[in-house]
Design a protein around this motif. Structure first.
Motif, PDB file in Angstrom:
ATOM      1  N   SER A  66      37.971   5.495  35.158  1.00  0.00           N
ATOM      2  CA  SER A  66      39.240   5.044  35.733  1.00  0.00           C
ATOM      3  C   SER A  66      40.410   5.423  34.830  1.00  0.00           C
ATOM      4  O   SER A  66      41.506   5.732  35.318  1.00  0.00           O
ATOM      5  CB  SER A  66      39.211   3.531  35.965  1.00  0.00           C
ATOM      6  N   ILE A  67      40.188   5.404  33.501  1.00  0.00           N
ATOM      7  CA  ILE A  67      41.231   5.830  32.573  1.00  0.00           C
ATOM      8  C   ILE A  67      41.521   7.311  32.761  1.00  0.00           C
ATOM      9  O   ILE A  67      42.677   7.752  32.715  1.00  0.00           O
ATOM     10  CB  ILE A  67      40.803   5.553  31.121  1.00  0.00           C
ATOM     11  N   THR A  68      40.471   8.089  32.989  1.00  0.00           N
ATOM     12  CA  THR A  68      40.665   9.514  33.234  1.00  0.00           C
ATOM     13  C   THR A  68      41.428   9.747  34.531  1.00  0.00           C
ATOM     14  O   THR A  68      42.313  10.604  34.600  1.00  0.00           O
ATOM     15  CB  THR A  68      39.302  10.226  33.304  1.00  0.00           C
ATOM     16  N   VAL A  69      41.084   8.980  35.571  1.00  0.00           N
ATOM     17  CA  VAL A  69      41.797   9.086  36.843  1.00  0.00           C
ATOM     18  C   VAL A  69      43.280   8.815  36.627  1.00  0.00           C
ATOM     19  O   VAL A  69      44.143   9.568  37.091  1.00  0.00           O
ATOM     20  CB  VAL A  69      41.208   8.103  37.875  1.00  0.00           C
ATOM     21  N   GLN A  70      43.586   7.743  35.907  1.00  0.00           N
ATOM     22  CA  GLN A  70      44.993   7.419  35.635  1.00  0.00           C
ATOM     23  C   GLN A  70      45.669   8.549  34.883  1.00  0.00           C
ATOM     24  O   GLN A  70      46.801   8.941  35.202  1.00  0.00           O
ATOM     25  CB  GLN A  70      45.076   6.126  34.826  1.00  0.00           C
ATOM     26  N   SER A  71      44.993   9.085  33.884  1.00  0.00           N
ATOM     27  CA  SER A  71      45.589  10.136  33.067  1.00  0.00           C
ATOM     28  C   SER A  71      45.865  11.397  33.877  1.00  0.00           C
ATOM     29  O   SER A  71      46.914  12.027  33.732  1.00  0.00           O
ATOM     30  CB  SER A  71      44.662  10.464  31.893  1.00  0.00           C
ATOM     31  N   VAL A  72      44.917  11.767  34.751  1.00  0.00           N
ATOM     32  CA  VAL A  72      45.100  12.963  35.576  1.00  0.00           C
ATOM     33  C   VAL A  72      46.288  12.785  36.521  1.00  0.00           C
ATOM     34  O   VAL A  72      47.124  13.690  36.688  1.00  0.00           O
ATOM     35  CB  VAL A  72      43.814  13.277  36.368  1.00  0.00           C
ATOM     36  N   VAL A  73      46.398  11.615  37.125  1.00  0.00           N
ATOM     37  CA  VAL A  73      47.509  11.363  38.046  1.00  0.00           C
ATOM     38  C   VAL A  73      48.835  11.367  37.301  1.00  0.00           C
ATOM     39  O   VAL A  73      49.833  11.931  37.772  1.00  0.00           O
ATOM     40  CB  VAL A  73      47.300  10.026  38.786  1.00  0.00           C
ATOM     41  N   VAL A  74      48.853  10.758  36.124  1.00  0.00           N
ATOM     42  CA  VAL A  74      50.086  10.695  35.333  1.00  0.00           C
ATOM     43  C   VAL A  74      50.528  12.086  34.902  1.00  0.00           C
ATOM     44  O   VAL A  74      51.728  12.331  34.712  1.00  0.00           O
ATOM     45  CB  VAL A  74      49.889   9.760  34.121  1.00  0.00           C
ATOM     46  N   MET A  75      49.589  13.015  34.767  1.00  0.00           N
ATOM     47  CA  MET A  75      49.967  14.389  34.442  1.00  0.00           C
ATOM     48  C   MET A  75      50.934  14.955  35.478  1.00  0.00           C
ATOM     49  O   MET A  75      51.816  15.751  35.151  1.00  0.00           O
ATOM     50  CB  MET A  75      48.724  15.261  34.367  1.00  0.00           C
ATOM     51  N   ALA A  76      50.771  14.542  36.728  1.00  0.00           N
ATOM     52  CA  ALA A  76      51.668  15.010  37.786  1.00  0.00           C
ATOM     53  C   ALA A  76      52.870  14.095  37.953  1.00  0.00           C
ATOM     54  O   ALA A  76      54.000  14.556  38.125  1.00  0.00           O
ATOM     55  CB  ALA A  76      50.908  15.118  39.105  1.00  0.00           C
ATOM     56  N   THR A  77      52.645  12.774  37.885  1.00  0.00           N
ATOM     57  CA  THR A  77      53.725  11.833  38.174  1.00  0.00           C
ATOM     58  C   THR A  77      54.662  11.612  36.987  1.00  0.00           C
ATOM     59  O   THR A  77      55.820  11.242  37.181  1.00  0.00           O
ATOM     60  CB  THR A  77      53.158  10.479  38.621  1.00  0.00           C
ATOM     61  N   GLY A  78      54.179  11.849  35.752  1.00  0.00           N
ATOM     62  CA  GLY A  78      55.032  11.658  34.581  1.00  0.00           C
ATOM     63  C   GLY A  78      56.290  12.507  34.626  1.00  0.00           C
ATOM     64  O   GLY A  78      57.404  11.984  34.493  1.00  0.00           O
TER      65      GLY A  78
END
Length: 423
Positions: A66-78
């Motif tokens: 789940s931490i990886t999922v968050q990190s991958v999404v934040v790569m785009a949304t950040g």
């Protein structure tokens, strides 16, 4: 004539940099950051993981995913959140994102036995909560300070350390007393009940009219100096920082959600683990404040080498076949100091080397780098443990990443002179 008078009266003078008004904004930023997407899920997943594993039979590696999922999404949304801050202002982005993040975090309390639905909840939470990430708060804090910028960034950034110190025992109490579903609902309400009113009342940008765009149009106030994102991408310093923070983020993020399990492999009992890890949150806070103080006084890349050697030593200690409780506690504290310093360093370097013209967008781009490195780290450490039953190889890899990453920053050179920064 009336229009001219009205126009002049509607433009308040800019408050001075390093004034008391700026410290109010720092306090509000600290609270907003503490209630945001960066610390709350990260510091609570370790508490909820055993409950979810017992309830649904999910593996530890799957839960850390789940931490990886968050990190991958934040790569785009950040970067998108950073652009929104530059375009619409930090306060409206922060207010909207705090509410949406809180609601989506609460939805985790409705989880069933489908791991893919659970991951989907993390995706939505990471999209809607991106406006609570560090870029939003640092964008504004940077504008209020010059002489004490590093210290201001450090104090504002202590929000994540405060969360790390308080939310684990709070979550443990909630889970033990009311169950994990209720704990998700209560913790998810914190950004709305605490973060929202504080940010609404006390958080504001230094450009005091409708926004910086209004001042620039009217030819009044200050125009922020610095590079656009396009210009930054063509500069070697951008890519030096990209490599450095990829390595640093990997090494500092990976041990944190695995910390309890790392100590279990060292044969510590659960009460011992609780005592050893108790200082982590406080050391994060200390790293933020001390790091910010040092950044105001010394060359930032040099500070990076001096401070990041501490978590490198900590990782080395934890990689040893046997280790005593004192050494383990010192290792955990050193990891916390490094984790606390990481985002202070990033926020400060961006302001010094790229200016504030497109600060939010550039910070968001670097957050993508950190999200990638940080998202990979916990999973890599978890897989090493699944394969070998220990973390030795992973921890020694972290030592190398910290040394190489901090040394790479020495190639950044002198700070550019941004005209008008001291306005």
């Amino acid at each position: 004539m009336a229009t001219a008078v009205e126009s002049r009266s509607s433009i308040a003078p800019l408050p001075a940099r390093d004034s008391s008004a700026g410290w109010v904004v720092v306090a509000a930023s600290m609270v907003g950051l503490a209630m945001g997407l960066s610390p709350l899920p990260f510091y609570t997943i370790g508490m909820f993981a055993p409950e979810l594993q017992q309830a649904f039979g999910w593996s530890f590696a799957a839960l850390m995913g789940s931490i990886t999922v968050q990190s991958v999404v934040v790569m785009a949304t950040g970067p998108m959140a950073g652009f929104a801050v530059d375009r619409y202002g930090a306060k409206p982005v922060a207010l909207l994102s705090l509410v949406l993040f809180g609601l989506t975090y609460m939805s985790l309390g409705l989880s069933g036995g489908n791991i893919w639905v659970y991951y989907g909840q993390w995706v939505i939470m990471s999209i809607l909560g991106a406006g609570t990430l560090t870029a939003t708060w640092m964008h504004t804090v940077n504008g209020w300070f010059e002489k004490h910028r590093g210290l201001a960034i450090g104090i504002a950034s202590t929000g994540t350390g405060i969360t790390g110190f308080l939310v684990k025992p709070f979550a443990a109490w909630l889970i033990g007393t009311y169950g994990w579903r209720t704990a998700f609902f209560v913790i998810g309400a914190l950004p709305i009940v605490i973060g929202l009113p504080v940010v609404a009342l006390f958080f504001r940008e230094r450009l005091t009219q409708i926004g910086s765009r209004s001042r620039k149009t009217a030819g009044e106030g200050e125009i922020e100096a610095g590079m656009t994102l396009h210009a930054a991408l063509r500069h070697r310093r951008f890519w030096i920082m990209t490599v450095a923070f990829l390595l640093i983020a990997f090494a500092l993020t990976a041990p944190t959600p695995n910390l309890e399990n790392i100590l279990r492999t060292q044969k510590f009992t659960l009460p011992q683990i609780g005592a050893i890890t108790a200082g982590f949150g406080l050391s994060v806070i200390a790293g933020r404040v001390a790091g910010g103080w040092l950044l105001d006084r010394f060359w930032a890349p040099g500070c990076a080498v001096g401070i990041l050697i501490l978590p490198a030593i900590g990782s080395f200690l934890l990689s040893q076949p046997t280790i005593g409780a004192t050494e383990a506690a010192l290792a955990v504290i050193s990891l916390g100091l490094g984790a606390g310093f990481e985002f202070d360093l990033l926020a400060y370097l961006i302001a010094r080397y790229f200016g504030r013209r497109a600060y939010g967008t550039i910070y968001g781009s670097f957050y993508t780098v950190i999200a990638f490195g940080g998202g990979m780290g916990p999973v890599v450490y978890g897989r090493v443990f699944d394969s070998t039953g220990r973390y030795d190889l992973a921890l020694m890899t972290g030592v190398g990443c910290l040394v190489l990453g901090s040394l790479a920053l020495l190639a950044m050179g002198r700070y550019p002179d941004w005209g008008g920064e001291r306005a």
